[in-house]
Scaffold this motif. Structure first.
Motif, mmCIF file in Angstrom:
data_model
loop_
_atom_site.group_PDB
_atom_site.id
_atom_site.type_symbol
_atom_site.label_atom_id
_atom_site.label_comp_id
_atom_site.label_asym_id
_atom_site.label_seq_id
_atom_site.Cartn_x
_atom_site.Cartn_y
_atom_site.Cartn_z
ATOM 1 N N HIS A 168 15.538 -4.495 -0.269
ATOM 2 C CA HIS A 168 16.473 -3.492 -0.796
ATOM 3 C C HIS A 168 16.362 -3.393 -2.317
ATOM 4 O O HIS A 168 16.437 -2.298 -2.878
ATOM 5 C CB HIS A 168 17.905 -3.844 -0.402
ATOM 6 C CG HIS A 168 18.163 -3.776 1.069
ATOM 7 N ND1 HIS A 168 17.896 -2.643 1.811
ATOM 8 C CD2 HIS A 168 18.657 -4.702 1.951
ATOM 9 C CE1 HIS A 168 18.217 -2.861 3.080
ATOM 10 N NE2 HIS A 168 18.668 -4.104 3.187
ATOM 11 N N MET A 169 16.169 -4.529 -2.979
ATOM 12 C CA MET A 169 16.136 -4.543 -4.439
ATOM 13 C C MET A 169 14.969 -3.716 -4.969
ATOM 14 O O MET A 169 15.139 -2.874 -5.864
ATOM 15 C CB MET A 169 16.039 -5.977 -4.961
ATOM 16 C CG MET A 169 16.037 -6.085 -6.470
ATOM 17 S SD MET A 169 15.974 -7.794 -7.045
ATOM 18 C CE MET A 169 17.603 -8.386 -6.562
ATOM 19 N N VAL A 170 13.776 -3.936 -4.417
ATOM 20 C CA VAL A 170 12.614 -3.177 -4.880
ATOM 21 C C VAL A 170 12.734 -1.714 -4.455
ATOM 22 O O VAL A 170 12.329 -0.812 -5.195
ATOM 23 C CB VAL A 170 11.311 -3.798 -4.328
ATOM 24 C CG1 VAL A 170 10.097 -2.980 -4.763
ATOM 25 C CG2 VAL A 170 11.162 -5.235 -4.815
ATOM 26 N N GLY A 171 13.320 -1.467 -3.294
ATOM 27 C CA GLY A 171 13.532 -0.094 -2.862
ATOM 28 C C GLY A 171 14.422 0.679 -3.815
ATOM 29 O O GLY A 171 14.188 1.863 -4.081
ATOM 30 N N GLU A 209 6.644 2.297 -6.521
ATOM 31 C CA GLU A 209 5.561 2.884 -5.750
ATOM 32 C C GLU A 209 4.254 2.184 -6.101
ATOM 33 O O GLU A 209 4.008 1.846 -7.261
ATOM 34 C CB GLU A 209 5.423 4.384 -6.033
ATOM 35 C CG GLU A 209 6.581 5.227 -5.535
ATOM 36 C CD GLU A 209 6.337 6.710 -5.757
ATOM 37 O OE1 GLU A 209 5.235 7.046 -6.254
ATOM 38 O OE2 GLU A 209 7.228 7.513 -5.453
ATOM 39 N N LEU A 210 3.440 1.959 -5.086
ATOM 40 C CA LEU A 210 2.096 1.433 -5.291
ATOM 41 C C LEU A 210 1.137 2.351 -4.546
ATOM 42 O O LEU A 210 1.227 2.500 -3.333
ATOM 43 C CB LEU A 210 1.972 -0.001 -4.774
ATOM 44 C CG LEU A 210 2.704 -1.084 -5.573
ATOM 45 C CD1 LEU A 210 2.578 -2.433 -4.879
ATOM 46 C CD2 LEU A 210 2.154 -1.169 -6.997
ATOM 47 N N SER A 211 0.238 2.955 -5.262
ATOM 48 C CA SER A 211 -0.707 3.893 -4.665
ATOM 49 C C SER A 211 -1.728 3.160 -3.796
ATOM 50 O O SER A 211 -1.856 1.926 -3.849
ATOM 51 C CB SER A 211 -1.444 4.657 -5.769
ATOM 52 O OG SER A 211 -2.258 3.751 -6.511
ATOM 53 N N LEU A 241 11.406 -11.612 -0.952
ATOM 54 C CA LEU A 241 12.793 -11.211 -1.208
ATOM 55 C C LEU A 241 13.405 -10.560 0.022
ATOM 56 O O LEU A 241 14.606 -10.727 0.289
ATOM 57 C CB LEU A 241 12.838 -10.252 -2.397
ATOM 58 C CG LEU A 241 14.233 -9.883 -2.902
ATOM 59 C CD1 LEU A 241 14.984 -11.121 -3.369
ATOM 60 C CD2 LEU A 241 14.143 -8.859 -4.026
ATOM 61 N N TYR A 242 12.604 -9.852 0.788
ATOM 62 C CA TYR A 242 13.093 -9.235 2.035
ATOM 63 C C TYR A 242 13.694 -10.295 2.945
ATOM 64 O O TYR A 242 14.782 -10.096 3.518
ATOM 65 C CB TYR A 242 11.931 -8.525 2.723
ATOM 66 C CG TYR A 242 12.219 -8.094 4.146
ATOM 67 C CD1 TYR A 242 12.981 -6.963 4.427
ATOM 68 C CD2 TYR A 242 11.725 -8.831 5.223
ATOM 69 C CE1 TYR A 242 13.242 -6.574 5.722
ATOM 70 C CE2 TYR A 242 11.974 -8.445 6.535
ATOM 71 C CZ TYR A 242 12.737 -7.324 6.782
ATOM 72 O OH TYR A 242 12.993 -6.956 8.081
ATOM 73 N N LEU A 243 13.023 -11.423 3.090
ATOM 74 C CA LEU A 243 13.550 -12.492 3.936
ATOM 75 C C LEU A 243 14.775 -13.145 3.304
ATOM 76 O O LEU A 243 15.753 -13.453 3.989
ATOM 77 C CB LEU A 243 12.465 -13.543 4.189
ATOM 78 C CG LEU A 243 11.251 -13.083 5.010
ATOM 79 C CD1 LEU A 243 10.265 -14.237 5.192
ATOM 80 C CD2 LEU A 243 11.690 -12.547 6.375
ATOM 81 N N ARG A 244 14.736 -13.353 2.001
ATOM 82 C CA ARG A 244 15.869 -13.998 1.332
ATOM 83 C C ARG A 244 17.124 -13.133 1.383
ATOM 84 O O ARG A 244 18.244 -13.648 1.468
ATOM 85 C CB ARG A 244 15.510 -14.329 -0.119
ATOM 86 C CG ARG A 244 14.493 -15.442 -0.240
ATOM 87 C CD ARG A 244 14.472 -16.025 -1.633
ATOM 88 N NE ARG A 244 13.566 -17.160 -1.722
ATOM 89 C CZ ARG A 244 13.459 -17.963 -2.776
ATOM 90 N NH1 ARG A 244 14.207 -17.739 -3.845
ATOM 91 N NH2 ARG A 244 12.611 -18.960 -2.774
ATOM 92 N N GLU A 245 16.941 -11.830 1.325
ATOM 93 C CA GLU A 245 18.099 -10.934 1.422
ATOM 94 C C GLU A 245 18.774 -11.058 2.782
ATOM 95 O O GLU A 245 19.951 -10.723 2.915
ATOM 96 C CB GLU A 245 17.657 -9.489 1.198
ATOM 97 C CG GLU A 245 17.329 -9.153 -0.241
ATOM 98 C CD GLU A 245 16.832 -7.735 -0.419
ATOM 99 O OE1 GLU A 245 16.870 -7.218 -1.559
ATOM 100 O OE2 GLU A 245 16.400 -7.121 0.587
ATOM 101 N N HIS A 246 18.033 -11.554 3.779
ATOM 102 C CA HIS A 246 18.607 -11.763 5.106
ATOM 103 C C HIS A 246 18.940 -13.238 5.346
ATOM 104 O O HIS A 246 19.065 -13.667 6.497
ATOM 105 C CB HIS A 246 17.643 -11.251 6.181
ATOM 106 C CG HIS A 246 17.516 -9.751 6.190
ATOM 107 N ND1 HIS A 246 16.593 -9.072 5.433
ATOM 108 C CD2 HIS A 246 18.218 -8.791 6.869
ATOM 109 C CE1 HIS A 246 16.717 -7.769 5.632
ATOM 110 N NE2 HIS A 246 17.687 -7.570 6.495
#
Length: 569
Positions: free
Chosen positions: A403-406, A411-413, A535-540
């Motif tokens: 969520h934080m990076v979202g 964006e990464l091409s 971070l995705y896992l840590r956010e959960h």
């Protein structure tokens, strides 16, 4: 997130990463093959061009690519270039491989107590060493033995002995986990030809270990060593696969032919995917569909069955198989993926986060450019615009995941994610040694691109199949071979002006410099990708860490994301 302070730390770091990469997006998104057609050298700041013009390859490696850099430069570099390299290195995760004993010690185990036959990622036992080396290159041996040791200790910490190996290929990791570490392994692979090879190699290991035990008069140990063989499932895991569908794939006991006529979407399920196969008979495979087709077919067949309209034998089998799934004994397991390509890595993380049965995770990603990201497809970016594919409809993306990076709208091409997959440590070492094999290929390709575009501008960035020993060829020979190996065919009689070509080939050092400037940013891009996953896992609320598990000179994608969940009471 554990604390507000940690959240602020990540927020600050991601802000720096996205700002830095955004500032140099013109560099990450550039194509080296367009060095001449797009005049990339002229886009560099003049002060950079002054100090980098004519620099020798060894100095490029030492001054640009090595994190430590040198203090013996003969020319003073501009502050902007020094800041560029220093910032890139400071924002990149350290890549030096960790000590395996120290790593397992972090999970509550004494690293010095690693089993005698498995120590520091090396197989010491003579009876195991040879059979696990067969068909496996040194790079792969290094990876699977270190990862297998790590997975074993993760399993010990969460108290489970079942492992699902996702993207298992020909089963090299699965065999080490199963035969050497005595774990119950189910391997999931999308390519049926790889599963066929895996079952063949399994049989060879069974034969080798049995012969060695008999030779050493240890027949009584055979059952213990061979207590489980990997079970193999052939299935393509889509990015939006549900937990129930995933569990039905790996836990299914009764294989069913859902639709014998469909061949293009076949997946295989072994007779026994739940662990030990004591009679040492490898499982046979039968055909089913992908998880989505199987689910749709089940719904239709179950409706027919309930209304008495089920008149197909395969439909009856579907209903029987599904009813048996209800009483299936679900056991906790760990999940591992070695160099899961593209979306498969993020898919693993999503399933791990949502599935209570999965207690531990070890994930090593690769091929980031093949992930689905917002507003783009995974079509090749090195081909004519006329053959580019329309992006498929997708709601599950590999980046960003957290969520934080979202919220940062990061964006990464495609080009930047492809850049993150380069073998920067290997390339640096070869530049330092003066390896001629890495000097000219980029300049050859960029020179040829100039003549292709000059002849037909619609064929820009046409992909070329690999050409071996380019460094031993003159440009004319290279051009003839390259034009014959275009992925998107064009006129192979592209005229080449030898005088013009000679002028461009004389600039090979500048091409190498430009390529290396892009490589400086490669670890920064990968850092952003990997930290987003962590971070995705840590956010959960999941405990996890990124570990440089492999030697980066052997294995460029050397980071493993390790995670464990608290054991339910």
């Amino acid at each position: 997130m554990d604390t507000e302070e940690e959240a602020e730390k990540f927020q600050h770091l991601f802000g720096q990463l996205t700002a830095f990469l955004g500032h140099y997006r013109w560099l990450t998104d550039a194509y080296v093959c367009e060095f001449f057609t797009e005049k990339h050298w002229d886009k560099l700041p003049e002060s950079w061009r002054d100090v980098l013009h004519g620099i020798c390859p060894q100095d490029i490696a030492d001054d640009l690519l090595s994190p430590a850099g040198r203090s013996s430069r003969t020319r003073l570099w501009p502050l902007s270039l020094l800041a560029f390299t220093a910032t890139a290195h400071s924002l990149s995760l350290p890549r030096q491989a960790c000590n395996l004993s120290t790593l397992v010690g972090q999970y509550g185990a004494d690293g010095s107590s690693l089993p005698e036959d498995i120590r520091d990622g090396q197989l010491r036992s003579p009876e195991l060493k040879h059979c696990f080396r067969r068909h496996v290159k040194p790079k792969k041996q290094h990876e699977i033995l270190r990862l297998a040791t790590t997975v074993k200790w993760l399993c010990d910490q969460v108290g489970c002995s079942n492992v699902v190996d996702v993207g298992s290929g020909q089963g090299h990791l699965s065999r080490v986990l199963s035969f050497a570490h005595r774990l119950n392994v189910t391997s999931v692979e999308a390519e049926g030809c790889h599963v066929t090879g895996a079952t063949r190699f399994d049989k060879q290991v069974v034969t080798d270990i049995t012969k060695e035990k008999i030779k050493n008069q240890k027949e009584g140990d055979i059952d213990g060593v061979l207590h489980a063989q990997p079970s193999h499932v052939t299935c393509f895991l889509t990015p939006d696969i549900s937990v129930d569908d995933f569990l039905s794939v790996i836990h299914r006991h009764t294989p069913v032919d859902f639709h014998p006529a469909r061949k293009s979407t076949e997946v295989s399920v072994p007779e026994n995917t739940s662990g030990c196969n004591g009679d040492m008979e490898l499982p046979d495979t039968k055909k089913i569909w992908t998880s989505e087709e199987a689910s749709a077919s089940y719904c239709a067949s179950e409706s027919d069955y309930r209304t008495g309209e089920c008149n197909d034998e395969w439909s009856m089998e579907v209903a029987v198989a599904r009813s048996s799934d209800v009483s299936l004994d679900r056991k906790p397991f760990s999940m591992v993926g070695l160099h899961t390509c593209g979306d498969l890595g993020p898919t693993m993380l999503k399933v791990f986060r949502s599935c209570t049965d999965i207690r531990a995770l070890a994930s090593v990603g690769c091929c980031y450019m093949k992930m689905m990201c917002p507003n783009e497809s995974t079509a090749r970016r090195d081909g004519p615009a006329a053959v580019q594919h329309h992006p498929p409809i997708c709601t599950e993306y590999g980046f960003p995941m957290s969520h934080m990076v979202g919220r940062l709208n990061a964006e990464l091409s495609y080009q930047s994610r492809e850049l993150a997959c380069h073998a920067i440590d290997m390339y640096t070492e070869r530049l330092q040694s003066g390896d001629s094999e890495v000097m000219m290929p980029h300049c050859f390709r960029a020179t040829l691109e100039h003549f292709i575009v000059k002849h037909d501008s619609s064929k820009r960035r046409a992909g070329i199949r690999s050409i071996r020993k380019t460094h031993t060829m003159d440009f004319q020979t290279y051009a003839e071979k390259a034009l014959a190996r275009l992925i998107y065919p064009t006129d192979t009689r592209v005229p080449v002006n030898s005088t013009e070509a000679a002028e461009m080939l004389a600039c090979w050092k500048e091409v190498v410099v430009f390529h290396c400037l892009r490589l400086v940013l490669a670890p920064v891009v990968e850092t952003l990708l990997l930290l987003d996953r962590m971070l995705y896992l840590r956010e959960h609320g999941i405990n996890c860490q990124l570990v440089p598990l492999f030697n980066p000179r052997l294995s460029p994608r050397n980071f493993a994301l390790l995670a464990t969940k608290a054991t339910p009471i």
